[in-house]
Design an enzyme around this catalytic site. Sequence first.
Site, PDB file in Angstrom:
ATOM      1  N   ASP A 260     -41.584 -28.689  -6.913  1.00 25.01           N
ATOM      2  CA  ASP A 260     -40.381 -28.116  -7.513  1.00 25.01           C
ATOM      3  C   ASP A 260     -39.290 -28.058  -6.428  1.00 25.01           C
ATOM      4  O   ASP A 260     -39.537 -28.329  -5.245  1.00 25.01           O
ATOM      5  CB  ASP A 260     -40.655 -26.747  -8.127  1.00 25.01           C
ATOM      6  CG  ASP A 260     -39.638 -26.404  -9.217  1.00 25.01           C
ATOM      7  OD1 ASP A 260     -38.582 -27.071  -9.289  1.00 25.01           O
ATOM      8  OD2 ASP A 260     -39.886 -25.466 -10.004  1.00 25.01           O
TER       9      ASP A 260
HETATM   10  C1  BGC Z   1     -36.917 -25.556 -11.716  1.00 24.88           C
HETATM   11  C2  BGC Z   1     -37.561 -26.743 -12.402  1.00 24.88           C
HETATM   12  C3  BGC Z   1     -36.525 -27.832 -12.613  1.00 24.88           C
HETATM   13  C4  BGC Z   1     -35.959 -28.207 -11.265  1.00 24.88           C
HETATM   14  C5  BGC Z   1     -34.969 -29.339 -11.326  1.00 24.88           C
HETATM   15  C6  BGC Z   1     -36.164 -25.964 -10.479  1.00 24.88           C
HETATM   16  O1  BGC Z   1     -35.420 -24.909  -9.962  1.00 24.88           O
HETATM   17  O2  BGC Z   1     -37.922 -24.613 -11.405  1.00 24.88           O
HETATM   18  O3  BGC Z   1     -38.118 -26.353 -13.621  1.00 24.88           O
HETATM   19  O4  BGC Z   1     -37.101 -28.926 -13.252  1.00 24.88           O
HETATM   20  O5  BGC Z   1     -35.330 -27.066 -10.705  1.00 24.88           O
HETATM   21  O6  BGC Z   1     -33.780 -28.952 -11.894  1.00 24.88           O
END
Ligand code: BGC
Length: 716
Positions: A260
């Site tokens: 993530d």
């Molecule tokens: C979130 C994810 C998301 C990613 C990309 C993160 O902060 O936890 O769910 O896909 O950002 O935007």
Amino acid sequence: MQPGNKIRKLLEEMTLEDKARQLTQINALYIKPTAKAEVTGVSDDMRLSDDDIRGVGSVLNFGDAEDAQFVRATHLENSHSKIPLLMMQDVIHGYRTIFPVPLALGCSFDTQLVEECAHMSAVEAKYNGVDVTFSPMVDLARDARWGRVMETTGEDPFLNGEMGKAFIRGYKRGGVECCVKHFAAYGAPEGGREYNTTDISERNLREYYLRSYAECLKEKPAMVMTSFNLLNGIPVNGRSDLLLGYLRGELGFDGVVISDYGAVREMIPHGYAEDERECARIAANNCIDIEMMSSTYIHNLPDLVRGGEVSAEKLNGMVARVLALKQKLGLFENPYNATDAEKAAEVCLCEEHRAIARRAAIKSCVLLKNDGVLPLGAQCKSVFVGPYADSKDILGGWACAGRKSEAATIAEGVKNLLGRSVTAVKGCDVGLLSTDESGIDEAVSAAAEADVIVACIGEPADCSGEASSRADISIPRVQVKLLERLSALGKPIVAVVFGGRPQVLTVVEKLCSAILYAWQPGTEGGNAIASLLYGQSNPSGKLTMSFPRSVGQCPIYYNSFSTGRPKGEDILSNCCYNSSYRDELNSPLYPFGYGLSYTRFEYSALTLSSPVMRRGEEVEAGVTVSNVGDCDGEETVQLYIRDLFASVVRPVKELKGFKKIALRAGESAVVTFKIDESTLAFYTADGVLAAERGKFIIMAGGSSQNVLSAELRLED
Ligand code: BGC
């Protein structure tokens, strides 16, 4: 996975630096230099050189088709390797046409509908340049304080698995690959506080939290995203047992694993890794193939490989998986994939997509209370009050390219339906901390003219989603004040409640004659709600998360345990030596699986084809469902089991099946479910997934708290 010729050749040609860059995902804003200066989405921690930017393997958050063309072209022009970019975006509940948030969509209990919604969003997304969406999110969520409950389909592992698979099928059919997230147990932060520690037993993890990810892998998603959280003392990206042993080993996942956002580097503030080099070593050795938005790989991986701390074979395996995905998407032949601004404009928000979004919103709303005031007659003099009466802020979080201006408000929806304008008065702000009561008088005098008052209330749209946990999930004070003043008029009040999570509705339940829970319904929200209020459509949604009576009950979920001192009746405890509260009931205000209709369904004659099942055999459970009201309707028939005594104590109920049926007024149907050993299986005290002999209760009904039951015995 054995790399094919093309990939083998590329691996030979690439330097270690090229490889580290290929395994890095950055915000596309780095590649759009004009925008870069003004942007907050880029991080100073990254320290990226121009060469790094030119060589990255993938980008996220790039915008629409034109942006995608620009980013792809700039990258191709500048990159030495000419390896095409992988472009990812958060297409969570629609691209431009926004359907209800996943938690709402889950309440439809309609996997076909979910598949259709995902298909439609993939079609819009692919022409806008999206290769892979960061969806579905299938984290199990039991605590409504956590803001991200809006992104999951709820508190049940079986349901989340079924819904996750439907999302994946839809995306793939629409031409977009997907990324199951957030592996693992991101949905259980302590206190419901975002990014907080998760500490759950390994048994609980396996039995409840890992289930839906595992189920989703059956549909072969291209990617899995690991989560930010600490899990039982170790950040997930550091848990080799989970990432290598379970995900790659036991589940055999050979697709691409991505971290993530910034999570690889976050092993430092977690207190697990000392510096970026250690982050890179740990993550690479755990086969995190793509590092999203931190640059520990770029700065350290080549050296780690030269020093033997990460093997060249491991590195090549990671790069090969990323390249294989690009190959599967056809990017080597056509680096622009389906990107096409003209087609994008054609499909986005087309009438067909709006119709799907409308249907999805209709089927996601849940009727929580109705003393008979609903549906409203077309001639009924109704006045719409409250901050959501004419609000376009109803798309919900993660609305991708959705535009609020394109959403239909309730007032607009009612006008579209009835062909006349309606009175809509805001009365107060939606804000959690708002204390301004100055607009309430105007709302009350408008409402005084009405036969029925429709109060459109709820939490602010930006109070759910990522980084949007709440400690108090009741309706904001000023809105309660509005309701109290309206209630003094002595007229029936219908509450239409908006939110991305279950809220505490105890006061609303007391003050209102009917409650329709609208969630965050998306682009067609207002039209869908109007259709339900005026009886053009019949509500059929059922809750997939329990609604607490008080926030202190959180986490609250239907598949809980009896305890050694269960409290029988739902009365306030007068004896403190049972499992209860002195000041609150144990039960939720509205349980999992609950939701009313304008008609009534009766259940009778739950029968099993045999009261005894031997190993390897199958038993059929059948239940008669009758529509005994005066209009046609849809009902979600739910199958639950309880294993009465086992080597590991089982929950009081576990959902094992659901079927959604349509019944005309007066019609009946027998709904059947197959039960076999796998239905009864759990992780036994020996750690194996198996059914144990003995007594089971089989239950069927229209809600987790309203079921018929029959006894089944499993024999060897
Ligand atoms: C979130 C994810 C998301 C990613 C990309 C993160 O902060 O936890 O769910 O896909 O950002 O935007």
